[in-house]
Design an enzyme around this catalytic site. Structure first.
Site, PDB file in Angstrom:
ATOM      1  N   CYS A  27     -10.274  -0.268   7.757  1.00 54.03           N
ATOM      2  CA  CYS A  27      -9.791   1.033   8.206  1.00 54.03           C
ATOM      3  C   CYS A  27     -10.515   2.182   7.518  1.00 54.03           C
ATOM      4  O   CYS A  27     -10.716   3.249   8.112  1.00 54.03           O
ATOM      5  CB  CYS A  27      -8.285   1.144   7.954  1.00 54.03           C
ATOM      6  SG  CYS A  27      -7.782   0.760   6.271  1.00 54.03           S
ATOM      7  N   GLU A  60       0.856  -1.199   0.000  1.00 50.65           N
ATOM      8  CA  GLU A  60       0.000   0.000   0.000  1.00 50.65           C
ATOM      9  C   GLU A  60       0.885   1.240   0.000  1.00 50.65           C
ATOM     10  O   GLU A  60       0.688   2.162   0.780  1.00 50.65           O
ATOM     11  CB  GLU A  60      -0.896  -0.004   1.232  1.00 50.65           C
ATOM     12  CG  GLU A  60      -1.644  -1.310   1.439  1.00 50.65           C
ATOM     13  CD  GLU A  60      -2.569  -1.305   2.647  1.00 50.65           C
ATOM     14  OE1 GLU A  60      -2.131  -0.878   3.724  1.00 50.65           O
ATOM     15  OE2 GLU A  60      -3.733  -1.715   2.504  1.00 50.65           O
TER      16      GLU A  60
END
Lengths: 645, 645
Positions: free
Chosen positions: B411, B315
């Site tokens: 998240c 990421e």
């Protein structure tokens, strides 16, 4: 039983020209180099362990198995290549090396014929238990091919006996009979090898075993489902993510799957065997399955370089038209597999499109796999490389920005070697009533054609020049048909026979010129395939290529390299109207044709990442080189598909 | 000590317009929905386990920890969002829910202040031993933010006391003193949270602890090297492949790394804290480090939607200009982090470019993360989607072709919620001598400005219309400077004060219009930001965007969707000369502006995969919708960058 149509290897000689030079390189450099690699004697290359594994299994030394579970196959492919080399260029020292390692292999083989050093040294009690994953039958297939090649090249039965014993063992173990396993290989290869073994030995049992493997494949209940249940496996490796057993072409019976799916090398070896068996058994349903999968393969899944398999994960086919250039997997071995498949399709039906694909893949994808010095290799053959990105992005981590000396998984280098040492098997074939020329390259051959001894001399500078002179020399005047391929890329071929123009319309059929007559010594056919530079465009559903052209001249696809065009190749634009000039540069890359054109180059209008300003356009000169020769001048950007403006 | 510049949340009210509607959705739908998700009460959504983990840790029920090692943070972010909601829209039932779960959290907290249900339930003897991987300090940071928000919203100290106890515990454990650990978080977050806690409590110890973490980070000898040595780890997870500790911004001291590197959310939280501390401590070297990394972030690493982090594996940030559209990671949370960072930079120096980026990222990347019904979310926000390919290619397997109800790693949804419930913290700020408007949206606010009570009413249809009417109502005539942002996208802004044109050249500074005067009740500033449709072009080194334009109108980036334009969007071409018309369609996607233009569409000239034939060109009508509203009409192709012809 149909006769094999290949012309025996020693009967086709390649002495000059582009392909001959690559073949010489394999003979003189690659084969000795790979022998050193297999013996772990190449400094800086990844360890192979292959020969060592056999020596351990043979009891000649102590130690542990090293490498992947299919490491044995590297040796088998090398043995096949080395045998082809012996066939055309006898060499006592090399022959002695082969005798030595074959003796070791024979010692390593178990009394019942079993041979797989990984299993023998690591899991002797687990023979044949993980067909979905381990490669026992695949390795057996490669040894069988090597055994046949060694026998045909040297007349010696040493390796042939080993592989017959191995094949017999497999034949006892697998089949429809009582107490036999219904399984088949997770990685196809033995099927096509068994057909070769049957042809070499006259033993039809091997064809029946190959047919069993093919017919059993993907039938319900699925053998692999049973197997993983027996193994109590909770999940399969990630490369099965897309369609479970489709990864190894076992999701359905082979006649029911019209689309190329799964691991691309496996798929090619399967289709090759299917085409072999369609012919051996005159099986129309197999023939039709081959034709269907061929159609879909060519229409939806092939790169312009003839490469296949666009998905890294699982080295497999993706969906239709999904052919990214920078993330192409395009494995060298898959291209070689496509050459095999195409060649077998030519035996099924003499159609130019098979030879066109065979030529495209061989001249572009396969040849690109090896450096000009024969010492480094590509496993993955992308059509666009930006080295900085390939080094940093994880989703391109498998793209090597330069060829490497050897691989932990070293399937490709020896596969390239065995293909280039057996070129004669691809360039020509004999039919009951004649002789066909599929690929043009300077060569001389002898063949028995329709009962006559015929010599053929092919003089050409192909692929640099499209003029080909074929001199026919029968021992005595003989009636047969000479079939000369009219390359699909050539829009205006011309031919003459002893100086008189041939009416192509009257003699053309399915991409071949058919010249049936009584041939006399000294008859000359001259062919002219004008090589203009062509702008190829991809079907617009290939989203990656929209707005771009690939340059092709004759059978060669070209690319632009940073060495000639500077960096940021995506900024180079070729105007629609720009004239493309080709010239032979004897000093470049061993001598090659280059394509040049006036072009333009976008330039940043601003340093801002986004703005309303249009980029400036500056004049530039475009220079393209054959794709198969790229990356022979150090690391740099490369791009096949060039933006058109 | 500088004063916080946010205007307290209840003092800014959003009642109508685009952003207000999204905020209402979060209040009415998202927060209750997410509460259900955290309690595992949403059918069809992935299990969360979060509330359950706390109940187990609190001894309220038995069971095992479920989820990822940072699962606790989902609850913390939700608590923060719910607190903001209470601040602006009091709700006794919700407040009671919060009281309940806060009591559980307090019970789960260990006597010494430690709080992390993953460690408490799974590895109680391994506190603080794997900072490079586990998220104890990250979770602590989110709880601290929640505690501050809850305190500011309700005046209750229940959660604040918990998090002070937790922060004190961390402050004892970490620091430069004897017996203290020199470590710092693998995932930054606590640093910015500690600054907020210091502001809320007046306790400067927390700022010093934040500064310790920041200053210690990446120094030699590297704490994480010592840690993995202690753990005897042979290798790190694959996402460390690129630059080892660069993945978590700890490859060098934070002042020495000019480039955004590593995991993009971590990077943003770090830079946010660095900007906070630069201001709190008046630290010029930190300020300069923030400015440098900001410059490189904007010039090389940001998508046109304001998204960042183009690499799936880890990421993380890729190399400069590497911004692929179909493989964009562009995580919603990273965009939110960029909004945080930009907002803090505005506090450091009032420059329009920070507000421009904040607006671009919020209006495009962040808003796209949530469906129009508030029930499904994107974690990954690509700029081009071909669903068939995204479903099949492994290197796009993380791209969801439709928003999903919840994630195993959840998240993003609560992060979006906490951002949209605290909009007032981003739209305006107060300075010692005035009041600034950063983002335009219809709203009303009260603030203490240079000693005066001031009400401000902002009336606008932004982002659909660029006219903004600002009515200033000081309780009594008052001298202060009103700073109104002049959006960077607007080339010809205009302003008037009580009907008289304002000389922009005289009052413009760094992207803001500065109007310093004695303001009287009823003074009206009218702003006009004409919203023409703009064709944005990327810097040509972004190879993926060459030859393409992105359409932007006002702050919104547009995209073409299959629903309006059919499939194969890569075949759509917008002529350079085509006129782009914008109109508001009240019936579409809750009411939005659409852009339309005469365009063209390539069509296959042949079914062949490669040919010399040029594709045909047919006329077509292009229709683009705001990117933030894409995928609200079912699955389909989408594309931001449109080919230009």
């Amino acid at each position: 039983m149909p006769t094999p149509t290949c012309i025996a290897l020693p009967k086709v000689r390649f002495e000059r020209g582009f392909l001959a030079e690559r073949a010489r390189l394999v003979r003189d450099v690659v084969i000795p180099y790979q022998w050193d690699a297999l013996n772990d004697r190449v400094p800086g290359a990844e360890r192979s362990g292959t020969v060592s594994n056999f020596q351990i299994a043979a009891g000649e030394k102590s130690g542990e198995f090293y490498g992947l579970w299919f490491q044995d196959s590297d040796l088998a492919k090398w043995l096949e290549a080395a045998s082809y080399r012996l066939a055309t260029h006898p060499d006592a020292a090399l022959e002695a090396e082969l005798d030595g390692i074959i003796a070791t292999i024979a010692k390593a083989q178990q009394p019942d014929g079993y041979l797989d050093t990984f299993i023998q040294l690591k899991a002797p009690d687990q023979r044949w238990t993980r067909l979905y994953e381990w490669h026992e039958l695949y390795i057996a297939g490669h040894f069988i091919e090597a055994g046949v090649a060694h026998f045909e090249a040297t007349g010696k039965r040493t390796l042939l006996d080993v592989v017959c014993k191995l094949a017999d063992m497999v034949d006892r173990k697998f089949g429809p009979g009582e107490g036999q396993r219904r399984g088949y290989p997770g990685h196809e290869e033995i099927e096509l090898a068994l057909v070769r073994l049957a042809r070499a030995t006259g033993e039809r049992r091997y064809v029946r075993l190959a047919a069993f493997f093919i017919n059993q494949r993907g039938t319900a209940p699925n053998y692999f489902d049973d197997e993983v249940q027996r193994l109590k496996l909770e999940k399969l490796p990630v490369y099965f993510y897309r369609g479970r057993w489709a990864y190894l072409q076992a999701n359905k019976p082979v006649r029911d799957e019209p689309e190329p799916v799964g691991h691309s090398v496996r798929a090619m070896y399967l289709y090759t065997a299917m085409a072999d068996l369609a012919r051996e058994l005159n099986d129309d349903s197999l023939r039709s399955a081959c034709q269907t999968v061929w159609r879909n393969l060519c229409d939806y899944h092939t790169y312009v370089t003839g490469a296949i398999g666009s998905e890294w994960m699982g080295e497999q086919f993706s969906i239709r038209y999904d052919l990214p250039n920078d993330r192409a997997y395009a494995e060298s071995c898959a291209g070689i597999g496509l050459v095999f498949f195409a060649r077998r399709m030519l035996d099924l039906e003499l159609k130019g499109e098979y030879a066109d694909v065979m030529e495209r893949t061989l001249f572009n994808n396969v040849l690109a796999g090896m450096a000009l010095d024969g010492k480094t290799f590509f496993y993955v053959n992308p059509l666009e490389v930006r080295p900085e990105e390939a080094r940093h992005r994880y989703d391109q981590h498998y793209v090597k920005t330069s060829r490497v000396p050897w691989f932990g998984c070293a399937c490709c280098p020896p596969n390239i070697a065995r293909t280039l040492t057996s070129l004669g098997a691809y360039t020509h074939s004999v039919q009951a009533d004649g002789l066909a020329v599929h690929l043009y390259t300077d060569c001389a051959l002898e063949a028995d054609v329709a009962g006559a001894k015929v010599k053929l001399a092919v003089a050409t500078d192909y692929p640099w020049d499209g003029r080909v002179k074929v001199t026919v020399n029968p021992a005595a005047p003989a009636r047969f048909t000479l079939r000369l391929r009219l390359p699909g890329w050539c829009t205006q071929p011309a031919a003459s026979l002893n100086g008189a123009a041939v009416d192509l319309a009257a003699h053309r059929c399915d991409g071949y010129l058919h010249l049936g007559r009584e041939w006399r010594a000294g008859d000359v056919v001259e062919l002219d395939f004008p090589m203009s530079v062509q702008r190829l465009r991809a079907h617009p559903h290939v989203s990656y290529d929209v707005g771009c052209v690939a340059l092709q001249r004759g059978p060669l696809v070209f690319c632009v390299e940073q060495a000639d065009n500077g960096e940021h190749l995506s900024l180079l634009r070729l105007p629609k109207t720009a004239e493309l000039a080709a010239r032979f540069d004897p000093a470049l890359l061993g001598g090659c044709v280059v394509i040049e054109a006036p072009a333009e180059r976008l330039q940043p209008a601003t340093q801002e990442l986004y703005s309303t300003a249009e980029p400036a356009v500056a004049p530039a000169q475009l220079k393209a080189v054959p794709y198969c020769l790229w990356n022979n001048r150090g690391e740099g950007e490369m791009r096949v598909w060039i933006r058109e403006s």
